[in-house]
Design a protein around this motif. Structure first.
Motif: not given
Length: 303
Positions: A66-73, A194-204, A206-212
């Motif tokens: 495997a590999v982990e690639i950092s990307a700019d979203s 690790h798509p979830m972050y402990r931040m305000k509106n984290e669910r919003y 997450f779903r916004r970036i996920l759709r992109r």
């Protein structure tokens, strides 16, 4: 009744910013009774030959390249793990080399900022402490701790290295579409790490970036992760089912560089069932993605 088996599909070796060799990761995985483990170093596949070769000699465990690639979203980093990749893929390696070159340029800038702030540190020291070709901020942290400036890696990041800190420097990253495309070119599947972050509106968020990311042909998401709360896990699982994405997971094990995270169990409570690995294989079969020839031939832990 046969006891349940577990896996870990997100680990790092000393080829990037971990402290264990690829072989040591496999030995530890065997010791812990895991049936599959993936080595996903940051922006490099240099640890995979050792990992694959040694894994082929072991019984009852599958070594997943495997590999982990950092990307700019949209101005934020999104980390994409590519599972079941062929590390010899030219398109993938061209991208990884480009990312490492940009990482090296960023490291030079961080060195200059740290020196200006009064910290004694040099590029030669950075090269000496990093054992692999992917050099990152944890290597800076080790040097500054060894010199007595800080007590913990988190202290270093909080004061100097995290976004917004005194010596932080951004780096040029590829867009997710290119990272995901390179993973697919290497015969792998692309998973948002690790798509979830402990931040305000984290669910919003997450779903916004996920759709992109889905527009860029993302395959799956990590629903199991060391720092996830039960609620974060549920949010990711629900979204994966809603959007038809495959689920993965891993500890993000780095050895002594992150001593609170253990292989296979994360912060102590995480368990990733072997069924997650089997579902990934079934996803690849449905998508008619051939398993890379460098993956284990018989797959001892496969169904």
């Amino acid at each position: 009744m046969e006891s349940e088996k577990f896996i870990d599909l997100h680990t790092h070796s000393n080829a990037s910013d971990g402290t264990c060799t690829p072989r040591e990761i496999l030995d530890l995985a065997v010791e812990k009774g895991l049936t599959a483990v993936a080595l996903a170093d940051h922006d490099t596949v240099s640890g995979l030959p050792e990992f694959i070769e040694y894994g082929a000699k072991l019984d009852n465990i599958t070594a997943v390249p495997a590999v982990e690639i950092s990307a700019d979203s949209s101005g934020r980093e999104a980390h994409i793990v590519g599972l079941f990749i062929d590390p010899g893929c030219e398109e993938l390696n061209v991208l990884l080399q480009e990312i490492r070159n940009n990482r090296d340029a960023r490291n030079e800038k961080i060195i200059h900022k740290l020196q200006y702030l009064g910290y004694e540190i040099t590029i030669d020291e950075l090269k000496e402490v990093s054992q692999g070709e992917s050099v990152g901020r944890p290597h800076f942290a080790k040097i500054l701790m060894d010199k007595g400036y800080f007590d913990t890696p988190q202290d270093v990041f909080d004061v100097c290295l995290k976004r917004g800190a005194l010596a932080y420097c951004s780096r040029v990253l590829p867009k997710p579409k290119r990272a995901i495309g390179a993973i697919h070119a290497a015969g792998g599947i692309a998973v948002w790490a690790h798509p979830m972050y402990r931040m305000k509106n984290e669910r919003y968020y997450f779903r916004r970036i996920l759709r992109r990311l889905m527009e860029d042909n993302l395959d799956g998401v990590e629903a199991y992760y060391s720092t996830f709360t039960p609620n974060q896990h549920r949010i990711v699982v629900k979204a994966a089912k809603e959007y038809g994405l495959v689920i993965s997971g891993g500890s993000d094990f780095h050895g002594e560089n992150q001593p609170l995270i253990s292989l296979g169990t994360g912060m102590g409570e995480m368990r990733i069932p072997e069924s997650v690995y089997q579902n990934l294989l079934e996803y690849m079969e449905r998508k008619e993605i051939p398993i890379s020839p460098v993956c284990p031939g018989d797959g001892q832990s496969r169904p």
